[in-house]
Design a protein around this motif. Structure first.
Motif, mmCIF file in Angstrom:
data_model
loop_
_atom_site.group_PDB
_atom_site.id
_atom_site.type_symbol
_atom_site.label_atom_id
_atom_site.label_comp_id
_atom_site.label_asym_id
_atom_site.label_seq_id
_atom_site.Cartn_x
_atom_site.Cartn_y
_atom_site.Cartn_z
ATOM 1 N N ASP A 160 -16.215 6.875 0.416
ATOM 2 C CA ASP A 160 -16.648 6.139 -0.777
ATOM 3 C C ASP A 160 -15.545 5.228 -1.288
ATOM 4 O O ASP A 160 -15.801 4.100 -1.729
ATOM 5 N N LEU A 161 -14.317 5.711 -1.211
ATOM 6 C CA LEU A 161 -13.169 4.919 -1.653
ATOM 7 C C LEU A 161 -13.005 3.686 -0.764
ATOM 8 O O LEU A 161 -12.743 2.578 -1.250
ATOM 9 N N TYR A 162 -13.184 3.870 0.539
ATOM 10 C CA TYR A 162 -13.083 2.754 1.480
ATOM 11 C C TYR A 162 -14.192 1.732 1.225
ATOM 12 O O TYR A 162 -13.966 0.518 1.286
ATOM 13 N N SER A 163 -15.400 2.225 0.924
ATOM 14 C CA SER A 163 -16.517 1.336 0.622
ATOM 15 C C SER A 163 -16.218 0.513 -0.636
ATOM 16 O O SER A 163 -16.479 -0.701 -0.682
ATOM 17 N N PHE A 164 -15.660 1.162 -1.655
ATOM 18 C CA PHE A 164 -15.288 0.460 -2.885
ATOM 19 C C PHE A 164 -14.220 -0.587 -2.588
ATOM 20 O O PHE A 164 -14.280 -1.712 -3.099
ATOM 21 N N TYR A 165 -13.273 -0.227 -1.752
ATOM 22 C CA TYR A 165 -12.212 -1.165 -1.335
ATOM 23 C C TYR A 165 -12.821 -2.418 -0.690
ATOM 24 O O TYR A 165 -12.442 -3.549 -1.010
ATOM 25 N N GLN A 166 -13.783 -2.226 0.217
ATOM 26 C CA GLN A 166 -14.394 -3.361 0.908
ATOM 27 C C GLN A 166 -15.107 -4.304 -0.067
ATOM 28 O O GLN A 166 -15.141 -5.514 0.143
ATOM 29 N N ASN A 167 -15.685 -3.735 -1.120
ATOM 30 C CA ASN A 167 -16.447 -4.540 -2.070
ATOM 31 C C ASN A 167 -15.596 -5.236 -3.115
ATOM 32 O O ASN A 167 -16.072 -6.178 -3.758
ATOM 33 N N THR A 168 -14.372 -4.774 -3.280
ATOM 34 C CA THR A 168 -13.573 -5.295 -4.397
ATOM 35 C C THR A 168 -12.250 -5.937 -4.008
ATOM 36 O O THR A 168 -11.725 -6.758 -4.758
ATOM 37 N N GLU A 169 -11.701 -5.587 -2.859
ATOM 38 C CA GLU A 169 -10.375 -6.082 -2.472
ATOM 39 C C GLU A 169 -10.509 -7.272 -1.528
ATOM 40 O O GLU A 169 -11.265 -7.232 -0.558
ATOM 41 N N LEU A 170 -9.761 -8.326 -1.822
ATOM 42 C CA LEU A 170 -9.897 -9.553 -1.030
ATOM 43 C C LEU A 170 -8.661 -9.904 -0.216
ATOM 44 O O LEU A 170 -8.695 -10.816 0.595
ATOM 45 N N SER A 171 -7.541 -9.185 -0.414
ATOM 46 C CA SER A 171 -6.322 -9.583 0.298
ATOM 47 C C SER A 171 -5.596 -8.425 0.981
ATOM 48 O O SER A 171 -5.277 -8.498 2.170
ATOM 49 N N ASN A 172 -5.327 -7.322 0.288
ATOM 50 C CA ASN A 172 -4.526 -6.235 0.854
ATOM 51 C C ASN A 172 -5.277 -5.444 1.925
ATOM 52 O O ASN A 172 -6.496 -5.284 1.847
ATOM 53 N N ASP A 173 -4.512 -4.901 2.913
ATOM 54 C CA ASP A 173 -5.140 -3.973 3.854
ATOM 55 C C ASP A 173 -5.301 -2.619 3.158
ATOM 56 O O ASP A 173 -4.769 -2.392 2.076
ATOM 57 N N PHE A 174 -6.051 -1.716 3.789
ATOM 58 C CA PHE A 174 -6.434 -0.469 3.128
ATOM 59 C C PHE A 174 -5.221 0.404 2.806
ATOM 60 O O PHE A 174 -5.142 0.996 1.736
ATOM 61 N N GLU A 175 -4.259 0.470 3.727
ATOM 62 C CA GLU A 175 -3.074 1.302 3.495
ATOM 63 C C GLU A 175 -2.305 0.819 2.271
ATOM 64 O O GLU A 175 -1.916 1.614 1.412
ATOM 65 N N LYS A 176 -2.101 -0.480 2.183
ATOM 66 C CA LYS A 176 -1.358 -1.038 1.053
ATOM 67 C C LYS A 176 -2.147 -0.860 -0.245
ATOM 68 O O LYS A 176 -1.580 -0.566 -1.299
ATOM 69 N N TRP A 177 -3.476 -1.015 -0.155
ATOM 70 C CA TRP A 177 -4.339 -0.863 -1.332
ATOM 71 C C TRP A 177 -4.252 0.562 -1.875
ATOM 72 O O TRP A 177 -4.178 0.770 -3.091
ATOM 73 N N ILE A 178 -4.259 1.546 -0.969
ATOM 74 C CA ILE A 178 -4.122 2.957 -1.388
ATOM 75 C C ILE A 178 -2.786 3.159 -2.097
ATOM 76 O O ILE A 178 -2.716 3.776 -3.171
ATOM 77 N N LYS A 179 -1.723 2.648 -1.511
ATOM 78 C CA LYS A 179 -0.388 2.844 -2.091
ATOM 79 C C LYS A 179 -0.275 2.223 -3.478
ATOM 80 O O LYS A 179 0.373 2.779 -4.370
ATOM 81 N N GLU A 180 -0.916 1.057 -3.666
ATOM 82 C CA GLU A 180 -0.817 0.371 -4.953
ATOM 83 C C GLU A 180 -1.702 1.000 -6.021
ATOM 84 O O GLU A 180 -1.320 1.068 -7.194
ATOM 85 N N ASN A 181 -2.896 1.448 -5.632
ATOM 86 C CA ASN A 181 -3.858 1.954 -6.604
ATOM 87 C C ASN A 181 -3.832 3.471 -6.785
ATOM 88 O O ASN A 181 -4.255 3.983 -7.825
ATOM 89 N N TYR A 182 -3.364 4.176 -5.750
ATOM 90 C CA TYR A 182 -3.294 5.640 -5.807
ATOM 91 C C TYR A 182 -1.930 6.082 -5.293
ATOM 92 O O TYR A 182 -1.824 6.709 -4.233
ATOM 93 N N PRO A 183 -0.859 5.738 -6.022
ATOM 94 C CA PRO A 183 0.510 5.997 -5.529
ATOM 95 C C PRO A 183 0.785 7.466 -5.233
ATOM 96 O O PRO A 183 1.615 7.783 -4.379
ATOM 97 N N GLU A 184 0.063 8.376 -5.905
ATOM 98 C CA GLU A 184 0.272 9.805 -5.642
ATOM 99 C C GLU A 184 -0.191 10.193 -4.243
ATOM 100 O O GLU A 184 0.140 11.268 -3.738
ATOM 101 N N HIS A 185 -0.981 9.317 -3.579
ATOM 102 C CA HIS A 185 -1.474 9.590 -2.219
ATOM 103 C C HIS A 185 -0.731 8.758 -1.168
ATOM 104 O O HIS A 185 -1.197 8.640 -0.034
ATOM 105 N N GLU A 186 0.406 8.205 -1.544
ATOM 106 C CA GLU A 186 1.146 7.341 -0.616
ATOM 107 C C GLU A 186 1.498 8.054 0.687
ATOM 108 O O GLU A 186 1.449 7.462 1.767
ATOM 109 N N LEU A 187 1.846 9.340 0.611
ATOM 110 C CA LEU A 187 2.218 10.081 1.823
ATOM 111 C C LEU A 187 1.057 10.214 2.804
ATOM 112 O O LEU A 187 1.259 10.407 3.999
#
Length: 694
Positions: A139-166
């Motif tokens: 679901d998170l990946y689906s939301f990413y596809q609908n809303t993010e226009l530049s960052n790749d998924f790994e970078k998007w996770i790190k920026e929006n959910y920093p607690e899941h960076e690892l």
């Protein structure tokens, strides 16, 4: 003609000579008439029908508008207009380009995603938070596809959910493997339709002279860039920022809010005459929504003067008193059941109302809960049917085999690929005529400690343990039975699958296929499994009466599915109607129980908006998770403006099960239905404190 029926504001918008038009169409102001009028104007101006694209929020809305055009121009002209949702239009264009395109529902691809995710382990990572589960990550990946226009998924996770960076690298690798599998099997989901069509638009002139967009306030970033990629000579967008209620699904209200900045030469038309609601109802709605920031100025005018009943607040001492009280009022009203709606913010509210209505033998139908086509038993039959038509549909296979105890999505995928290997690319050949010389048809596991991939595949097992189960001798020779994690029960499931498809071979009539599937031992196992699960009590015991009732309901659904199959003589047409068109089919009669989102675009003579307690509506939990008070207030606005004549707003003061006291909703205070007391001031202060923290 459609244009002759428009008021001055609607006519001015419909006949605009400007190439970029934004129409602010508030609830009940005749946006559909304006869109139909615009299409009529284009046709009268010499634009060919196939040069017009109408994008709507539902296919039902598109069909309604096209049918209204047909009343004046004939079906021959109207049918040539390209109309539908963003996804439907994208699918048609991609299908023209490549007939092999296979559209899969979100639930099916979520299963494929889990089959990739379940191979990963996160135990070797020392982190303060727990890794996301497969369903949530999808679901998170689906939301990413609908809303993010530049960052790749790994970078998007790190920026929006920093607690899941690892975990970000593993998450991204799961996504990469998932996308690779989709390409391999030719699967597309709804996001892919838009992404692929957007890429196609950049290299292909579509030939549209004007694109009309309905419900423009609910477009997301991906849909916005798709419109940009189309780059039509003329754009006609209709929406209302006060009805933007899909932020949870990626809708971006700034798209409608920035229209004039994006198109400096654009003209904004505002429809202010409301034809639906009475003065008191509209006055209440406006009083509340005006607490939101005004993007475009507007003031609605009421045209109706025939009924003047003031909205009424219903206050109950206890939660279930509220549900029974509303049901009792509905039992005494003279309004026809079909013209009554009970609108709720949370599904738990609907459960209470539905029980209370049924106790009084008042029929009701629920929209926003589980529909006929969403029930697992119906999905199972359609998955089996899908495999019969297209054995390459790995998703249907995985989804079916998740019913077998001990077989998850990852193992189901392993069995499917093994059968394909045994059948030289054909799953059914691998099942019925396997290459017995292939000693190990299973794929070797990948190993990558960093990406959470470990080898837990043991040595091949022996088939002797199945000797006393009565399997056919030919089936017993299949090397797939050597999977080390296959149990006697899951092997029996596979054997019944084998018998069912042998029985279905060569049958041409959809109604016969459905009947045979429903009568098979294979499906009876699934029905028993589902009924047992639905009848399992909290203490683990089975309520046998409840189980039998569940089996009867499943049987009824199978008979209904057979009835639905009667008009069809071709497998693919039947499947398309059931899978692609199921969301537009409805059943039942009586009082309408609707979530606020499901009520959008509808209208009823008598409306009850229930559970208007602070915390429930507005839903404070969802606000904490990324929602906002403005969005909740827009939901309230949508709910109350569904009412034409009579509006009841209800709340309870106490929940005896949770032992919880309630304050009235902030919106009840803002509507002036209760005085702004100390409780209200506390709520507002909490909201202000939260805004400062953010």
């Amino acid at each position: 003609m459609p244009l002759s029926r428009l008021n001055e504001q609607q006519y001015e918008a419909a006949t605009s000579q400007h190439s970029k038009n934004l129409i602010i169409a508030s609830a009940g102001t005749g946006k559909t008439s304006t869109i139909v009028g615009r299409i009529a104007h284009l046709l009268n101006s010499g634009v060919e029908p196939n040069e017009i694209l109408l994008l709507t929020f539902t296919n039902k809305a598109a069909a309604e508008m096209v049918s209204r055009v047909a009343e004046f121009f004939g079906t021959g002209v109207a049918s040539k207009i390209d109309a539908g949702t963003f996804h439907a239009v994208s699918y048609r264009w991609l299908k023209k380009k490549d007939k092999r395109v296979v559209l899969k529902q979100q639930r099916e691809l979520k299963t494929l995603f889990r089959s990739v995710f379940e191979k990963r382990s996160f135990g070797h990572i020392d982190a303060e938070v727990q890794a996301y589960g497969g369903n949530y990550l999808y679901d998170l990946y689906s939301f990413y596809q609908n809303t993010e226009l530049s960052n790749d998924f790994e970078k998007w996770i790190k920026e929006n959910y920093p607690e899941h960076e690892l975990f970000a690298m593993i998450y991204a690798d799961v996504v990469d493997e998932f996308e690779k599998l989709k390409r391999e099997y030719g699967f597309l989901n709804f996001n892919d339709l838009l992404l692929d069509f957007r890429a196609m638009c950049k290299d292909h002139h579509l030939g549209y002279k004007e694109v009309l967009v309905d419900e423009y306030q609910d477009t997301n970033a991906l849909q916005g860039t798709l419109i940009d990629a189309m780059n039509p000579p003329s754009l006609f967008c209709v929406g209302d920022y006060d009805q933007s209620i899909y932020a949870f699904n990626g809708a971006d209200i700034t798209i409608i809010g920035s229209f004039t900045k994006k198109y400096p030469d654009a003209v904004v038309h505002t429809l202010t005459k409301n034809y639906r609601s009475t003065v008191p109802i509209l006055s209440l709605a406006n009083k509340v929504i005006e607490h939101n920031e005004r993007i475009y100025p507007k003031k609605l005018e009421v045209t109706r003067r025939d009924v003047d009943t003031a909205p009424k607040l219903l206050a109950y001492d206890e939660l279930f008193d509220q549900y029974h009280g509303v049901a009792d009022m509905i039992s005494k009203t003279q309004t026809p059941r079909e013209d009554i709606a009970v609108i709720f913010r949370n599904n738990s509210s609907a459960d209470g109302i539905e029980v209370a209505l049924r106790e009084l033998d008042i029929p009701c139908k629920r929209k926003g809960g589980t529909s006929f086509f969403d029930s697992r038993e119906v999905k199972a039959v359609l998955d089996l049917y899908t495999l019969l038509v297209n054995e390459s549909d790995m998703m249907a296979f995985i989804h079916i085999f998740e019913f077998a105890r001990g077989i998850g999505s990852a193992m189901a995928k392993e069995i499917y690929i093994a059968l394909k290997n045994l059948g030289q690319g054909s799953m059914f050949y691998g099942l019925y005529a396997p290459d017995e010389s292939m000693k190990n048809p299973f794929e070797k596991r990948k190993l990558n400690h960093q990406l959470g991939l470990f080898d837990d595949f043991l040595e091949l097992g022996a088939v002797g343990k199945y000797a006393k189960l009565g399997f056919e001798a030919k089936f017993m020779k299949n090397p797939v039975l050597k999977h080390p994690k296959l149990t006697k029960e899951s092997a029996t499931f596979l054997h019944n699958f084998y018998l069912l498809f042998r029985d279905l071979k060569g049958i041409k009539q959809p109604k016969t296929i459905v009947r045979k599937i429903a009568a098979s031992d294979f499906f009876k196992y699934i029905a028993d499994l589902l009924s047992t699960k639905r009848a399992t009590l909290k203490d683990g015991n089975i309520d046998e009466k409840q189980k039998q009732e569940s089996l009867v309901r499943i049987e009824r659904k199978m008979k209904l599915l057979q009835e639905l199959s009667h008009p069809y003589n071709e497998h693919e047409r039947f499947l398309n109607a059931m899978i692609l068109g199921s969301s537009d089919l409805s059943q039942g009669e009586g009082v309408n129980l609707l979530s606020v989102h499901a009520s959008k675009g509808l209208e009823y003579k008598e409306v009850y908006v229930v559970d208007l307690m602070d915390g429930r509506f507005p839903n404070r939990k969802l606000m904490v998770r990324g929602g906002s008070l403005d969005e909740e207030r827009r939901l309230f606005y949508v709910a109350v403006t569904r009412a034409k004549d009579v509006l009841y707003l209800s709340y309870a003061k106490y929940d005896k099960i949770k032992k919880q006291n309630f304050l009235p909703s902030q919106f009840v205070y803002e509507a002036g239905l209760v005085p702004k007391d100390e409780g209200y001031r506390e709520m507002v202060q909490k909201e202000m404190d939260k805004e400062e923290e953010d």
